[in-house]
Design a protein around this motif. Structure first.
Motif, PDB file in Angstrom:
ATOM      1  N   ASN B  92     -42.547  58.297 -25.415  1.00 55.55           N
ATOM      2  CA  ASN B  92     -43.127  59.271 -24.861  1.00 55.55           C
ATOM      3  C   ASN B  92     -44.695  58.920 -25.076  1.00 55.55           C
ATOM      4  N   GLN B  98     -46.664  63.360 -34.141  1.00 53.09           N
ATOM      5  CA  GLN B  98     -45.418  63.244 -33.813  1.00 53.09           C
ATOM      6  C   GLN B  98     -44.850  61.796 -34.300  1.00 53.09           C
ATOM      7  N   SER B 148     -49.799  61.232 -18.054  1.00 50.35           N
ATOM      8  CA  SER B 148     -50.202  62.449 -19.180  1.00 50.35           C
ATOM      9  C   SER B 148     -51.715  62.632 -18.661  1.00 50.35           C
ATOM     10  N   THR B 155     -53.745  70.736 -16.150  1.00 48.55           N
ATOM     11  CA  THR B 155     -53.713  71.912 -16.887  1.00 48.55           C
ATOM     12  C   THR B 155     -54.985  72.306 -17.560  1.00 48.55           C
ATOM     13  N   GLN B 211     -55.263  71.018 -31.207  1.00 49.01           N
ATOM     14  CA  GLN B 211     -54.146  71.990 -30.406  1.00 49.01           C
ATOM     15  C   GLN B 211     -54.139  73.459 -30.702  1.00 49.01           C
ATOM     16  N   GLN B 215     -55.234  76.855 -28.600  1.00 51.72           N
ATOM     17  CA  GLN B 215     -54.257  78.031 -28.513  1.00 51.72           C
ATOM     18  C   GLN B 215     -55.387  79.332 -28.716  1.00 51.72           C
ATOM     19  N   ILE B 226     -49.855  77.536 -24.901  1.00 52.12           N
ATOM     20  CA  ILE B 226     -49.036  76.733 -24.650  1.00 52.12           C
ATOM     21  C   ILE B 226     -48.444  75.987 -26.076  1.00 52.12           C
ATOM     22  N   PRO B 227     -47.322  75.678 -26.356  1.00 51.94           N
ATOM     23  CA  PRO B 227     -46.753  75.371 -27.651  1.00 51.94           C
ATOM     24  C   PRO B 227     -47.388  74.020 -28.294  1.00 51.94           C
ATOM     25  N   SER B 230     -46.110  70.232 -27.144  1.00 52.34           N
ATOM     26  CA  SER B 230     -45.557  70.032 -26.108  1.00 52.34           C
ATOM     27  C   SER B 230     -46.092  68.955 -25.000  1.00 52.34           C
ATOM     28  N   LYS B 231     -45.554  68.826 -23.933  1.00 53.30           N
ATOM     29  CA  LYS B 231     -46.387  67.591 -22.974  1.00 53.30           C
ATOM     30  C   LYS B 231     -47.436  68.156 -22.590  1.00 53.30           C
ATOM     31  N   GLU B 232     -47.569  69.457 -22.037  1.00 60.76           N
ATOM     32  CA  GLU B 232     -49.012  70.006 -21.594  1.00 60.76           C
ATOM     33  C   GLU B 232     -50.039  69.812 -22.589  1.00 60.76           C
TER      34      GLU B 232
END
Lengths: 112, 258, 155
Positions: B92, B98, B148, B155, B211, B215, B226-227, B230-232
């Protein structure tokens, strides 16, 4: 509940000689709660919890003392000067209004 | 009720954006210089130091991080400056946090939540290893990062939520510089968002990640949040990183923000 | 004098507080923002009523506009040789409108080398930040600067 408080002493500039006047910066992680704000999660007023006394010493001899109030920012920063007399150890002793005592040290290492 | 009032204020402020009426509330250069000086005594540095200690004690430090990614320690700083990346091992496009979680899984340790102080500190520490490096994300490197980037751009550009706003509504080149709620709207590339976050936020008195900042902005713009992880969100970070790269920005962690 | 009694009672309270040992201070007993002191009362407490002179020997640096009131940088520089005979004895940072006008009281010594102190304070709204200085000869000097506190921005 008292975990070791995290703090940092910075001496600026990094290179100094005996006789130079350096800046001694002290930053510490502390809530400095005024006792006037509510905890967002519980809705209860967070009791006043703030650093109230700080002593800067060189080899055990105080050269600056401070009385601090809850009006100082959270995770506060205090800065004073020091005329370097020679090699030594700077110690910052601080207490807060709950009686919690903490201490941080840094070596004073003049070159020449 | 409050929400409606806020949106009315927002709309009326947007309508007044023509003039530099907000000048009287905007900080002068001298003021900004004082705040810039505060970077030298950033409380977040203590969190960054702490992150390094946690990383060392629980995972084996940056040596283990480099080994996990099959990168030499010498190349590690430049490599970190290229995140988010497609990591084959993980299948990913991921952020540094991550990768840290994957290391924990590999070492049979408990996973630290992405949205936790401990993870923010470790993330900030690892990213700070790349300080002074130019942001060098390569969105052509493979099909995954390409995808991505495309998702990130979409987005960023998609208008959504109660007011039909997109990131681009406030951060596009022709809007940038106008004053909204006393603050001049920033160009996310020029402001080097990708290089200066994680940062210490003065209004929150804590270390915040990019991130999390996105938010906060989404909440205010009435966009569904958006969490984290997450991918976005990762795609958004990829897109924002290219904006900073285009302006030749460097990594400078930790930052210091309002 | 009403003011003196007020200060006396404040001092009495703090004297009592000082004798409470840490183990007896439970969360519910902790002072609830009880350090209320007006600017005038604070100055009186510090100077004992002595004359205070505005002085340009004090360089007080604060932002004209603070984009958030929680973290306002304050820098004080007082011209002084900092010798045993002539030095800055203390720097008091105050605000004119906070519920507790006091921020910090810094006692210096000649070993500091310079009459300097910097910190970051909370301001509850637009008001003046004041540097009240006591020199080694017992004289008091003052400098004040207004700070406009704006609370804005998104996120």
């Amino acid at each position: 509940m008292a975990e070791a408080r995290k703090s940092m002493i910075k001496i600026k500039p990094k290179k100094y000689k005996v006789g130079d006047t350096v800046k001694v910066d002290f930053i510490v992680i502390h809530p400095m709660d005024t006792g006037l704000k509510k905890d967002k999660k519980t809705g209860e007023i967070k009791p006043a919890h703030f650093i109230d006394n700080i002593t800067f010493s060189l080899d055990g001899k105080p050269f600056t003392t401070m009385k601090v109030w809850e009006t100082v920012s959270t995770n506060p920063y205090f800065s004073v000067n020091l005329k370097v007399p020679g090699k030594g150890k700077i110690t910052v002793d601080y207490t807060d209004n709950t009686g919690e005592k903490n201490s941080k040290s840094k070596k004073l290492k003049p070159k020449g | 009720m409050k929400r409606v009032l806020l949106s009315l204020a927002f709309l009326s402020t947007m309508a007044m954006l023509q003039l530099n009426a907000g000048e009287q509330f905007a900080m002068s250069d001298a003021d900004r210089a004082m705040y810039a000086e505060m970077l030298e005594n950033n409380p977040a540095e203590i969190y960054v130091e702490e992150g390094g200690e946690i990383l060392e004690e629980s995972l084996g430090g940056e040596e283990a991080f480099a080994k996990f990614l099959e990168v030499s320690e010498k190349d590690l700083p430049k490599y970190i400056a290229g995140f988010p990346r497609y990591i084959k091992k993980l299948g990913n496009v991921v952020g540094i946090d991550q990768v840290l979680q994957a290391m924990q899984v590999e070492q049979g340790k408990e996973k630290t939540k992405l949205k936790s102080g401990k993870m923010f500190s470790m993330l900030a520490y690892v990213k700070s290893l790349a300080n002074d490096e130019l942001i060098n994300i390569d969105v052509e490197a493979d099909e995954h990062i390409k995808a991505s980037y495309a998702l990130g751009k979409v987005t960023y550009m998609t208008a959504r939520g109660g007011r039909g706003l997109a990131c681009n509504s406030c951060h596009s080149a022709d809007i940038v510089g106008q004053v909204l709620r006393t603050q001049p709207l920033p160009d996310l590339g020029e402001a080097a968002v990708a290089g200066t976050w994680p940062a210490y936020r003065m209004t929150k008195s804590s270390l915040r990640t990019p991130q999390r900042r996105f938010q906060g902005c989404m909440k205010n713009a009435l966009l569904k949040v958006i969490p984290i992880g997450s991918k976005e969100m990762i795609a958004l970070e990829v897109y924002i990183a290219t904006l900073a790269k285009a302006k030749g920005k460097k990594i400078a962690i930790p930052g210091l923000k309002r | 004098m009403k003011r003196r009694n007020f200060i006396k009672s404040i001092c009495a309270v703090s004297a009592v507080a000082a004798t409470i040992t840490p183990s007896t201070l439970l969360a519910k007993d902790m002072p609830k923002g009880g350090n209320v002191l007006t600017y005038d009362a604070a100055v009186e407490a510090i100077t004992g009523g002595k004359a205070v002179t505005d002085s340009d020997k004090i360089k007080l640096t604060v932002p004209e506009i603070a984009e958030n009131g929680a973290v306002v940088p304050v820098k004080v520089n007082v011209e002084s040789p900092m010798t045993d005979a002539d030095y800055v004895k203390s720097i008091h940072v105050l605000s004119t409108k906070n519920g507790n006008a006091r921020c910090a009281d810094v006692m210096l010594t000649p070993l500091n080398g310079k009459g300097y102190f910097a910190t970051r304070v909370k301001l509850g709204g637009t008001q003046d930040v004041v540097a009240l200085i006591e020199m080694s000869d017992g004289s008091f000097l003052r400098a004040a600067k207004p700070v406009k506190v704006t609370i804005g921005g998104c996120g």
